[in-house]
Design a protein around this motif. Structure first.
Motif, PDB file in Angstrom:
ATOM      1  N   SER A 133       3.868  78.542 146.286  1.00 13.66           N
ATOM      2  CA  SER A 133       4.027  79.397 147.386  1.00 13.66           C
ATOM      3  C   SER A 133       5.558  79.360 148.051  1.00 13.66           C
ATOM      4  CB  SER A 133       3.103  78.874 148.538  1.00 13.66           C
ATOM      5  OG  SER A 133       1.877  79.130 148.265  1.00 13.66           O
ATOM      6  N   ARG A 134       6.063  78.262 148.072  1.00 13.40           N
ATOM      7  CA  ARG A 134       7.499  78.167 148.250  1.00 13.40           C
ATOM      8  C   ARG A 134       8.414  79.066 147.410  1.00 13.40           C
ATOM      9  NH1 ARG A 134       6.045  72.756 149.936  1.00 13.40           N
ATOM     10  NH2 ARG A 134       6.751  72.074 147.741  1.00 13.40           N
ATOM     11  N   ALA A 135       8.200  78.850 146.093  1.00 15.68           N
ATOM     12  CA  ALA A 135       9.173  79.597 145.249  1.00 15.68           C
ATOM     13  C   ALA A 135       8.882  81.258 145.312  1.00 15.68           C
ATOM     14  CB  ALA A 135       8.500  79.255 143.658  1.00 15.68           C
ATOM     15  N   THR A 136       7.520  81.515 145.753  1.00 19.07           N
ATOM     16  CA  THR A 136       7.433  83.108 145.669  1.00 19.07           C
ATOM     17  C   THR A 136       8.281  83.345 147.132  1.00 19.07           C
ATOM     18  OG1 THR A 136       5.133  82.808 144.687  1.00 19.07           O
ATOM     19  CG2 THR A 136       5.575  84.812 146.054  1.00 19.07           C
ATOM     20  N   LEU A 137       8.169  82.679 148.045  1.00 21.93           N
ATOM     21  CA  LEU A 137       8.773  83.118 149.299  1.00 21.93           C
ATOM     22  C   LEU A 137      10.269  83.110 149.069  1.00 21.93           C
ATOM     23  CD1 LEU A 137       6.740  81.363 152.168  1.00 21.93           C
ATOM     24  CD2 LEU A 137       6.697  83.804 151.645  1.00 21.93           C
ATOM     25  N   ALA A 138      10.789  82.179 148.493  1.00 20.50           N
ATOM     26  CA  ALA A 138      12.374  81.983 148.245  1.00 20.50           C
ATOM     27  C   ALA A 138      12.641  83.344 147.136  1.00 20.50           C
ATOM     28  CB  ALA A 138      12.683  80.875 147.426  1.00 20.50           C
ATOM     29  N   GLU A 139      12.174  83.791 146.383  1.00 25.70           N
ATOM     30  CA  GLU A 139      12.163  84.979 145.534  1.00 25.70           C
ATOM     31  C   GLU A 139      12.193  86.045 146.311  1.00 25.70           C
ATOM     32  OE1 GLU A 139      12.866  87.429 142.472  1.00 25.70           O
ATOM     33  OE2 GLU A 139      13.489  85.351 142.620  1.00 25.70           O
ATOM     34  N   LEU A 140      11.133  86.255 147.305  1.00 24.80           N
ATOM     35  CA  LEU A 140      10.725  87.457 147.987  1.00 24.80           C
ATOM     36  C   LEU A 140      12.061  87.489 149.058  1.00 24.80           C
ATOM     37  CD1 LEU A 140       9.361  89.868 148.995  1.00 24.80           C
ATOM     38  CD2 LEU A 140       7.999  88.341 150.569  1.00 24.80           C
ATOM     39  N   GLY A 141      12.450  86.323 149.517  1.00 25.89           N
ATOM     40  CA  GLY A 141      13.588  86.311 150.544  1.00 25.89           C
ATOM     41  C   GLY A 141      14.945  86.888 149.827  1.00 25.89           C
ATOM     42  N   ALA A 142      14.977  86.482 148.642  1.00 28.45           N
ATOM     43  CA  ALA A 142      16.364  86.790 147.983  1.00 28.45           C
ATOM     44  C   ALA A 142      16.261  88.145 147.423  1.00 28.45           C
ATOM     45  CB  ALA A 142      16.277  85.810 146.445  1.00 28.45           C
ATOM     46  N   ARG A 143      15.094  88.739 147.313  1.00 22.96           N
ATOM     47  CA  ARG A 143      14.952  90.210 146.993  1.00 22.96           C
ATOM     48  C   ARG A 143      15.523  90.912 148.207  1.00 22.96           C
ATOM     49  NH1 ARG A 143      10.232  91.315 142.804  1.00 22.96           N
ATOM     50  NH2 ARG A 143      10.538  89.628 141.160  1.00 22.96           N
ATOM     51  N   VAL A 144      15.051  90.657 149.326  1.00 21.25           N
ATOM     52  CA  VAL A 144      15.128  91.332 150.634  1.00 21.25           C
ATOM     53  C   VAL A 144      16.697  91.079 150.877  1.00 21.25           C
ATOM     54  CG1 VAL A 144      15.084  91.181 153.105  1.00 21.25           C
ATOM     55  CG2 VAL A 144      12.969  90.947 151.487  1.00 21.25           C
ATOM     56  N   ARG A 145      17.473  90.037 150.511  1.00 21.69           N
ATOM     57  CA  ARG A 145      18.844  89.769 150.933  1.00 21.69           C
ATOM     58  C   ARG A 145      19.629  90.649 149.801  1.00 21.69           C
ATOM     59  NH1 ARG A 145      18.367  84.842 150.572  1.00 21.69           N
ATOM     60  NH2 ARG A 145      19.044  84.392 148.531  1.00 21.69           N
ATOM     61  N   ALA A 146      19.274  90.704 148.853  1.00 16.07           N
ATOM     62  CA  ALA A 146      20.013  91.499 147.540  1.00 16.07           C
ATOM     63  C   ALA A 146      19.871  93.103 148.085  1.00 16.07           C
ATOM     64  CB  ALA A 146      19.235  91.073 146.282  1.00 16.07           C
ATOM     65  N   TRP A 147      18.824  93.308 148.472  1.00 18.96           N
ATOM     66  CA  TRP A 147      18.534  94.857 148.824  1.00 18.96           C
ATOM     67  C   TRP A 147      19.301  95.264 149.903  1.00 18.96           C
ATOM     68  CZ3 TRP A 147      17.304  98.976 146.238  1.00 18.96           C
ATOM     69  CH2 TRP A 147      16.594  98.857 145.031  1.00 18.96           C
ATOM     70  N   ARG A 148      19.585  94.195 150.905  1.00 19.58           N
ATOM     71  CA  ARG A 148      20.342  94.518 152.188  1.00 19.58           C
ATOM     72  C   ARG A 148      21.927  94.556 151.746  1.00 19.58           C
ATOM     73  NH1 ARG A 148      22.548  91.348 155.581  1.00 19.58           N
ATOM     74  NH2 ARG A 148      21.415  89.163 155.028  1.00 19.58           N
ATOM     75  N   ALA A 149      22.294  93.685 150.767  1.00 18.42           N
ATOM     76  CA  ALA A 149      23.679  93.773 150.455  1.00 18.42           C
ATOM     77  C   ALA A 149      23.886  94.805 149.698  1.00 18.42           C
ATOM     78  CB  ALA A 149      23.861  92.524 149.435  1.00 18.42           C
ATOM     79  N   ARG A 150      23.035  95.541 148.873  1.00 22.84           N
ATOM     80  CA  ARG A 150      23.219  96.689 148.213  1.00 22.84           C
ATOM     81  C   ARG A 150      23.420  98.048 149.074  1.00 22.84           C
ATOM     82  NH1 ARG A 150      19.323  97.910 143.114  1.00 22.84           N
ATOM     83  NH2 ARG A 150      20.481  96.032 142.541  1.00 22.84           N
ATOM     84  N   ARG A 151      22.590  97.734 150.116  1.00 21.60           N
ATOM     85  CA  ARG A 151      22.606  98.829 150.897  1.00 21.60           C
ATOM     86  C   ARG A 151      23.784  98.612 151.954  1.00 21.60           C
ATOM     87  NH1 ARG A 151      19.767 100.811 148.281  1.00 21.60           N
ATOM     88  NH2 ARG A 151      17.705 101.851 148.301  1.00 21.60           N
ATOM     89  N   GLY A 152      24.341  97.692 152.050  1.00 20.95           N
ATOM     90  CA  GLY A 152      25.567  97.364 152.805  1.00 20.95           C
ATOM     91  C   GLY A 152      25.091  97.187 154.360  1.00 20.95           C
ATOM     92  N   MET A 153      23.919  96.703 154.573  1.00 20.04           N
ATOM     93  CA  MET A 153      23.408  96.509 155.802  1.00 20.04           C
ATOM     94  C   MET A 153      23.399  95.258 156.280  1.00 20.04           C
ATOM     95  SD  MET A 153      19.942  98.939 155.535  1.00 20.04           S
ATOM     96  CE  MET A 153      19.369  98.708 157.419  1.00 20.04           C
ATOM     97  N   THR A 154      23.778  95.003 157.736  1.00 20.39           N
ATOM     98  CA  THR A 154      23.791  93.663 158.312  1.00 20.39           C
ATOM     99  C   THR A 154      22.500  93.336 158.552  1.00 20.39           C
ATOM    100  OG1 THR A 154      24.185  94.558 160.635  1.00 20.39           O
ATOM    101  CG2 THR A 154      26.123  93.946 159.222  1.00 20.39           C
ATOM    102  N   ARG A 155      22.123  92.180 159.205  1.00 19.33           N
ATOM    103  CA  ARG A 155      20.615  91.814 159.256  1.00 19.33           C
ATOM    104  C   ARG A 155      20.406  92.414 160.559  1.00 19.33           C
ATOM    105  NH1 ARG A 155      20.684  85.747 159.240  1.00 19.33           N
ATOM    106  NH2 ARG A 155      20.381  86.161 156.806  1.00 19.33           N
ATOM    107  N   LYS A 156      21.341  92.633 161.418  1.00 21.34           N
ATOM    108  CA  LYS A 156      20.920  93.173 162.665  1.00 21.34           C
ATOM    109  C   LYS A 156      20.688  94.650 162.725  1.00 21.34           C
ATOM    110  CE  LYS A 156      23.312  93.923 167.112  1.00 21.34           C
ATOM    111  NZ  LYS A 156      24.319  93.666 168.044  1.00 21.34           N
ATOM    112  N   GLN A 157      21.292  95.379 161.676  1.00 23.89           N
ATOM    113  CA  GLN A 157      21.206  96.841 161.252  1.00 23.89           C
ATOM    114  C   GLN A 157      19.414  96.969 160.956  1.00 23.89           C
ATOM    115  OE1 GLN A 157      24.265  97.508 158.781  1.00 23.89           O
ATOM    116  NE2 GLN A 157      25.408  98.914 160.418  1.00 23.89           N
TER     117      GLN A 157
END
Length: 305
Positions: A6-30
């Motif tokens: 479960s922890r590994a799945t959540l970590a992978e999911l979090g990494a994907r959200v972070r990667a997509w956000r970086a690709r979009r050039g969006m801040t976490r606030k945005q």
């Protein structure tokens, strides 16, 4: 599923959200503002600590202008997975050749006048606007900025578009503006684009089918120094405490953000027809590099100068 799984799945999911956000050039606030989720919750998600629901994933995916399947699956289409497996065996030169073959075979490069319409892609601070204006002048064709044309299409500012319509609405106006520019400038144009356009597959495909694309690149340090020299402190606004003073730590964080964005988009920018590296180059030198990188202008355009 074990707690470790479960922890590994959540970590992978979090990494994907972070990667997509970086690709979009969006801040976490945005992303928080567009999705209706809190910054605290998104921070927990990206670090693998969040208690994620389907609804929250759908909200985040919508704000990123992707589907929830894009977020959860590496290759949801079997045919695409087979193709990816084949391409993964190729080196960079072979991948460039494969891209050219696919483009020719399936009509990517067949749009009439495409090579006379030049689009410059890359992050802010690479020199797109400066070089674009100079190149347009030398070729005797108009110079346009896609961001301004999107505002013209929507009849309002970029901030208002994002506030009223979100990323998905912004991208719709972006595609409409692209098609209009291509139609209005059949004989030639030089256009600059926003840095995140390459992260939108359909939009980037549309751009490449109508424009000859050049990646104008620079080092992360030069991207940041040029933006600061222009008096644009947006990359560092999150760390100034609202008083206009930019801290050293904020600038360090901004530089790391630029590095992450470049890393996440490098393979996408590399899809461009040509690359011009402005690092440690003068404007005059970079302009010559750009002129060599693009197809020769039509004679009719030169005669108008």
């Amino acid at each position: 599923m074990t707690d470790t799984d479960s922890r590994a799945t959540l970590a992978e999911l979090g990494a994907r959200v972070r990667a997509w956000r970086a690709r979009r050039g969006m801040t976490r606030k945005q992303l928080a503002a567009d999705s209706g989720l809190s910054e605290r919750f998104l921070a927990d998600v990206e670090t693998g600590k969040g208690n994620v629901s389907i609804n929250s994933l759908e909200a985040a995916a919508h704000a990123l202008n992707i589907t929830i399947l894009d977020l959860l699956q590496d290759a949801p289409r079997p045919a695409l997975a087979r193709l990816h497996g084949l391409l993964a065996r190729l080196d960079d030169n072979q991948l460039d050749q494969a891209y050219a073959v696919l483009g020719t075979t399936f009509g990517l490069d067949q749009e009439q006048g495409r090579e006379q319409r030049i689009a410059l892609v890359g992050l802010r601070g690479a020199g797109k606007t400066t070089l674009g204006e100079l190149l347009a002048g030398h070729r005797g064709v108009p110079f346009v900025e896609l961001d301004r044309e999107i505002e013209r299409e929507a009849g309002t500012s970029m901030n208002e578009i994002l506030l009223l319509h979100g990323q998905a609405g912004y991208r719709r106006y972006e595609r409409r503006a692209l098609l209009r520019i291509a139609e209005e400038h059949a004989d030639g144009v030089v256009m600059t684009t926003g840095g995140s356009i390459v992260s939108e597959r359909e939009t980037f495909d549309l751009l490449q089918s109508h424009f000859y694309c050049v990646w104008v690149k620079a080092s992360p340090e030069e991207h940041m120094s040029r933006v600061v020299a222009q008096g644009d402190m947006r990359p560092f606004a999150a760390g100034d405490g609202g008083n206009g003073d930019v801290s050293r730590s904020a600038m360090g964080e901004a530089l790391e953000d630029i590095r992450r964005i470049l890393a996440s988009r490098e393979a996408l920018y590399a899809r461009a027809d040509a690359v011009v590296d402005t690092a440690a180059r003068t404007v005059k030198q970079s302009l010559k590099d750009l002129q060599r990188a693009v197809p020769a202008p039509q004679a009719a355009a030169l005669e108008t100068r």
